[in-house]
Design a protein around this motif. Structure first.
Motif, PDB file in Angstrom:
ATOM      1  N   ASP A 111       8.473  -0.800  -4.945  1.00  0.00           N
ATOM      2  CA  ASP A 111       8.391  -2.022  -5.754  1.00  0.00           C
ATOM      3  C   ASP A 111       7.993  -3.039  -4.928  1.00  0.00           C
ATOM      4  O   ASP A 111       6.663  -3.907  -4.704  1.00  0.00           O
ATOM      5  N   THR A 112       8.777  -3.248  -3.510  1.00  0.00           N
ATOM      6  CA  THR A 112       8.013  -3.596  -2.409  1.00  0.00           C
ATOM      7  C   THR A 112       6.722  -3.562  -1.853  1.00  0.00           C
ATOM      8  O   THR A 112       5.753  -4.303  -1.204  1.00  0.00           O
ATOM      9  N   THR A 117       3.964 -10.655  -3.077  1.00  0.00           N
ATOM     10  CA  THR A 117       4.852 -11.322  -2.186  1.00  0.00           C
ATOM     11  C   THR A 117       5.555 -11.115  -1.578  1.00  0.00           C
ATOM     12  O   THR A 117       6.330 -11.628   0.107  1.00  0.00           O
ATOM     13  N   ALA A 118       5.549  -9.456  -1.643  1.00  0.00           N
ATOM     14  CA  ALA A 118       6.680  -9.143  -0.403  1.00  0.00           C
ATOM     15  C   ALA A 118       6.214  -9.522   1.205  1.00  0.00           C
ATOM     16  O   ALA A 118       6.536  -9.072   2.021  1.00  0.00           O
ATOM     17  N   TRP A 119       4.602  -8.672   0.958  1.00  0.00           N
ATOM     18  CA  TRP A 119       4.044  -8.732   2.226  1.00  0.00           C
ATOM     19  C   TRP A 119       3.435  -9.945   2.761  1.00  0.00           C
ATOM     20  O   TRP A 119       3.648  -9.868   3.787  1.00  0.00           O
ATOM     21  N   SER A 138       3.833  -5.697  -3.794  1.00  0.00           N
ATOM     22  CA  SER A 138       3.867  -6.583  -3.960  1.00  0.00           C
ATOM     23  C   SER A 138       4.041  -7.350  -3.323  1.00  0.00           C
ATOM     24  O   SER A 138       3.725  -7.303  -2.071  1.00  0.00           O
ATOM     25  N   TRP A 185      13.231   0.095  -5.021  1.00  0.00           N
ATOM     26  CA  TRP A 185      13.348  -0.785  -4.250  1.00  0.00           C
ATOM     27  C   TRP A 185      12.150  -0.902  -3.220  1.00  0.00           C
ATOM     28  O   TRP A 185      10.973  -1.457  -2.798  1.00  0.00           O
TER      29      TRP A 185
END
Length: 147
Positions: free
Chosen positions: A54-55, A60-62, A58, A51
């Motif tokens: 993937d974060t 979007t996560a940032w 990404s 996880w």
């Protein structure tokens, strides 16, 4: 895939170091080392490492972390402004009402001993110092305080 391999290798190396430490009869330290070395293996097995990987890659996560940061800054700013103003609107309203109830009359700055409690035997104006030093400001302060 690489992160899981690295974490597993770190866990294996840590367990090896713990075994050598236990062989040297330092069981408390060996147990502590074993506990620390099992943490990365547990993170891999629970899926936290995947996880995080993937974060980390990404956008979007940032962006989400950025939005959370902005929200935190806004919360802290509003708290600082509230503290400076004296709390919430209700608290300020209560403080204003209390200040009006407890207002002090302008003449209340006179000494608490009162003027009529003790008769002054001194003249109203003190004689000036003959030595040439000017103590008029000190005399004014002393008169103000009733001394």
């Amino acid at each position: 895939m690489i992160a899981e391999t690295v974490c597993s290798a770190v866990a294996a190396a840590g367990l090896g170091i713990a075994a050598v430490t236990a062989y040297r009869k330092r069981f408390l330290a060996a147990t502590r080392i074993a506990a620390y070395s099992l943490v990365p293996l547990g993170l891999v097995m629970t899926g936290v490492v995947e996880w995080l990987a993937d974060t980390a890659f990404s956008p979007t996560a940032w962006a989400g972390f950025g939005v959370l940061g902005v929200a935190w800054v806004l919360f802290m700013t509003t708290r600082a402004v509230e503290r400076r103003r004296g709390g919430t609107r209700k608290d300020r309203k209560e403080a204003r009402a209390a200040a009006q109830r407890d207002a002090v009359a302008p003449a209340a700055s006179a000494p608490s001993l009162g003027a009529g409690s003790r008769q002054s035997t001194r003249p109203a104006t003190a004689p000036k110092a003959e030595s040439g030093d000017d103590f008029s400001d000190i005399e004014a302060i002393l008169k103000k305080h009733g001394i």
